[in-house]
Design a protein around this motif. Structure first.
Motif, mmCIF file in Angstrom:
data_model
loop_
_atom_site.group_PDB
_atom_site.id
_atom_site.type_symbol
_atom_site.label_atom_id
_atom_site.label_comp_id
_atom_site.label_asym_id
_atom_site.label_seq_id
_atom_site.Cartn_x
_atom_site.Cartn_y
_atom_site.Cartn_z
ATOM 1 N N GLU A 83 0.724 -1.530 0.380
ATOM 2 C CA GLU A 83 -0.141 0.142 0.178
ATOM 3 C C GLU A 83 1.443 1.071 -0.024
ATOM 4 N N MET A 84 0.741 2.260 -0.501
ATOM 5 C CA MET A 84 0.810 3.508 -0.969
ATOM 6 C C MET A 84 0.930 4.846 -0.431
ATOM 7 N N ARG A 85 0.930 6.155 -0.953
ATOM 8 C CA ARG A 85 0.564 7.216 -0.394
ATOM 9 C C ARG A 85 0.792 8.176 -1.141
ATOM 10 N N PHE A 86 0.672 8.880 -1.265
ATOM 11 C CA PHE A 86 0.536 10.554 -2.186
ATOM 12 C C PHE A 86 -0.092 11.021 -1.864
ATOM 13 N N GLY A 87 0.523 12.806 -1.761
ATOM 14 C CA GLY A 87 0.212 14.296 -1.414
ATOM 15 C C GLY A 87 -0.215 14.574 -2.783
#
Length: 276
Positions: A27-31
């Motif tokens: 799982e990845m996050r980005f703004g």
């Protein structure tokens, strides 16, 4: 995809999203900053920002003040995390290898190769996701800081047709020749220094077929300047190859986000002109 944060900022939204990444197998996050034009459904160009060692997607969006300038120019700004994340992802006790230190390469050695494919994530998966889910044009630019400056330069030099412009703050321009890069590349890519050249801006400039201009701002009082960053190596390579380079040495500035916040407006204006 799931939105995990939303904040009103300069008449737009600063959001953070998480998603399952098939490239990184985690799982990845980005703004993502969406200016008011994007909220009205108007397609906007995109500036991708790559952060440095120990950072997540949060550092840039909370410290740089970039939203003000992105709003003025109608730019979407996307800031991904710096490495794969999760309990199943390999890590190292040191800060400069492992989580928070993906170096924007495709690792070829285990235990890193399974998840550490940040180059493919930045070049292919993330833009495809952004272009499928948000009101964006095909006009892209890329920038970053330190390890992320290295990533921005190498990604743009290897894919000049994908980006209208590139810039960097305090980049690691020659990772094959400095301790940070030598340690990370040995871990991720092994001892074959020929393979390292694919992720080294100084080496890529020597063989570049296109001449995408490079813009760099470097603090003159940066504590990592002489040992880890060595912008003079990139200047020499660009001079020898005839590659356009704007290298600004900013007297008194260090490696911190105080430096980035001082000049991020100039960088965003630079990219906005190229993205029109």
């Amino acid at each position: 995809m799931e939105r995990v944060e939303r904040h009103v900022c300069h008449d737009g939204y600063q959001e953070v999203w998480k998603h399952a990444s098939p490239t990184l197998q985690c799982e990845m996050r980005f703004g993502i900053y969406l200016p008011s034009a994007a909220l009205r459904g108007q397609p906007c160009p995109v500036l991708y920002w790559l952060s440095g060692l120990t950072c997540t997607e949060q550092n840039f969006i909370t410290k740089s003040g970039a939203q003000r300038y992105a709003a003025e120019h109608g730019l979407i700004v996307v800031a991904p995390d710096t490495s794969p994340r999760g309990d199943e992802v390999a890590d190292d006790p040191s800060y400069d290898v492992g989580k928070g230190a993906g170096f924007y390469v495709n690792a070829t050695r285990q235990p890193w190769a399974t998840h550490y494919r940040m180059y493919d994530y930045v070049v292919d998966e993330l833009p495809a996701l952004i272009e499928a889910q948000f009101p964006v044009t095909q006009a892209r630019a890329i920038s970053g800081h330190s390890m992320g400056g290295h990533g921005a330069l190498t990604v743009a030099l290897r894919n000049p047709a994908r980006y209208r412009s590139v810039s960097a703050f305090s980049p690691i321009v020659a990772p094959s020749q400095v301790p940070w890069g030598e340690k990370a590349f040995t871990a991720y890519l092994g001892d074959d220094r020929q393979a390292w050249k694919d992720y080294d801006a100084v080496e890529l400039v020597k063989a570049a077929a296109e001449r995408l201009p490079l813009r760099i701002d470097q603090g003159g009082s940066d504590e990592f300047l002489d040992k880890q960053l060595k912008p003079e190596l990139l200047r020499a390579a660009c001079d020898a190859a005839g590659h356009p380079l704007e290298l600004n040495l900013r007297s008194g500035y260090d490696h911190s986000y105080y430096f980035i916040a001082s000049f991020i407006g100039e960088h965003i204006s630079y990219h906005a002109r190229a993205l029109r």
